[in-house]
Design an enzyme around this catalytic site. Structure first.
Site: not given
Length: 297
Positions: A85, A152, A244, A254, A265
Site C-alpha cells: 500500500q 495501513h 467507518e 475511537y 480476519y
C-alpha cells in the site's frame, strides 16, 4: 454555467471482479471524455489556474493541463518506498498557495532493515505556462515508530479553515499502537504548517510525539476532509467489515482495536462500539465492507 467532471481511474479499478454494473460507462447519467491516462494515481489537487497535480503511487508527481497534456514535476522523493500500500500518496496545497507556493506531499519512506513509515514533506512549486519544478523539499513529519509491513499508512493530509495541518496516520496493521500515546500510529495529528506542534493540542502538555495527537484509536484512515462548518470528518477501513465515517472531535478515542463493528480476519470477534460507550462511535458504518478509499465534501 458549464461544469466538468474529472475522473481518475486506477488500474485496480479495471481489475475488479465482480464489478457493479455502474462501472459500465454506458450506464452513467453523464458523458465521460478521457483527457489523459495515469499509472496508479493516488491523489490529485487543482491549482488556482485550473491545472492539476497528480501523484502516482510509484513516485511521480505530474502537472496536468486542461487538455490532458502532462509534464513531470518531481520523481526524486528521498527514501520513497514503493510496494504494497506504500508509495507516493497525498498532495495538498497550502491554504495561501497563491502567496507562498507551498505544496504538501505524503509518501512511504524506507527505514533501516525492513522497516517503513509514512512521512509528510513540503516544497515550493515554481510554475510557468507549460511546466514547473518542485524545489526545497523537506520532510516535516514522520510516523513513529517505523515498523515492518507495507500496509495501513493512512497519510492523508487536510488543512483546517484556520490553517492547521491535519494528518491521518494508520495503525500499520499492528493493532495496539493505535492506543499507544508514545507513538503516532493509529492517530489523527494536528500540526502547524511547518510541522511544529500547536500549544493548544489536547495532549500538548505531555510533549514529544504525544503532543502531536488530536485523536486516537484509528485503524486505516484513508479519507480526511473538512465540511462547510469547519468540522473534520474521516473515513477508515475496518478490519473484516465495519468501515467507518467519523466526526473527528478533539481528544476523542475511537476505540480501535478494542472495539469495532467488524471482526478480525482470522475470525476473532471484536466487541462492537455499543459495548464500550467511553469510546467515540462512528456516525455511520458499513457491514459488509465498502472499502472507502477517500473522502471529498
Amino acid at each position: 454555467m458549464n461544469r466538468t467532471l474529472l475522473l481518475l481511474f486506477s488500474s485496480v479499478f479495471a481489475a475488479c471482479t465482480p464489478c457493479d454494473s455502474s462501472a459500465d460507462p454506458e450506464s452513467w447519467p453523464f458523458d465521460a471524455t478521457p483527457v489523459g491516462s495515469f499509472e496508479e494515481p493516488w491523489a490529485m489537487t487543482f491549482l488556482p489556474d485550473g491545472r492539476l497535480l497528480v501523484a502516482e503511487k510509484a513516485g511521480r508527481l505530474l502537472l496536468v493541463s486542461v487538455d490532458g497534456t502532462s509534464s513531470l514535476l518531481f520523481d526524486a522523493f528521498p527514501g520513497l518506498l514503493y510496494g504494497g500500500q506504500g508509495g507516493l500518496a497525498d498532495v495538498v496545497l497550502h491554504p495561501v498557495f497563491a502567496e507562498n507556493k507551498l505544496v504538501y506531499i505524503s509518501y512511504a519512506e524506507a527505514g533501516e532493515g525492513n522497516l517503513a513509515g509514512a512521512v509528510v514533506a513540503r516544497g515550493r512549486l515554481e510554475l510557468n505556462a507549460t511546466a514547473g519544478e518542485l524545489k526545497d523539499l523537506e520532510v516535516i513529519w514522520r510516523q513513529v515508530p517505523k515498523v515492518t509491513g507495507r500496509g495501513h499508512y493512512g497519510h492523508r493530509i487536510a488543512f483546517s479553515p484556520d490553517g492547521y495541518l491535519f494528518i491521518s496516520s494508520g495503525d500499520r496493521q499492528k493493532f495496539d499502537p493505535a492506543q499507544d500515546m508514545q507513538g503516532n500510529l493509529g492517530k489523527i495529528l494536528r500540526l502547524n504548517d511547518d510541522g511544529s506542534v500547536p500549544a493548544d493540542n489536547p495532549f500538548a502538555e505531555h510533549g514529544g510525539i504525544t503532543a502531536q495527537i488530536w485523536t486516537l484509536g484509528h485503524r486505516n484512515p484513508l479519507g480526511l476532509a473538512f465540511d462547510a462548518n469547519g468540522r473534520l470528518w474521516n473515513t477508515e477501513m475496518g478490519p473484516q467489515h465495519g468501515d467507518e465515517l467519523n466526526l473527528v472531535i478533539r481528544g476523542e478515542n475511537y476505540g480501535y482495536p478494542i472495539v469495532s463493528n467488524g471482526d478480525h480476519y482470522d475470525g476473532k470477534v471484536i466487541p462492537d462500539h455499543d459495548t464500550r460507550p467511553e469510546f467515540a462511535a462512528p456516525k455511520a458504518y458499513w457491514v459488509p465492507s465498502i472499502a472507502p478509499g477517500g473522502l471529498i465534501i
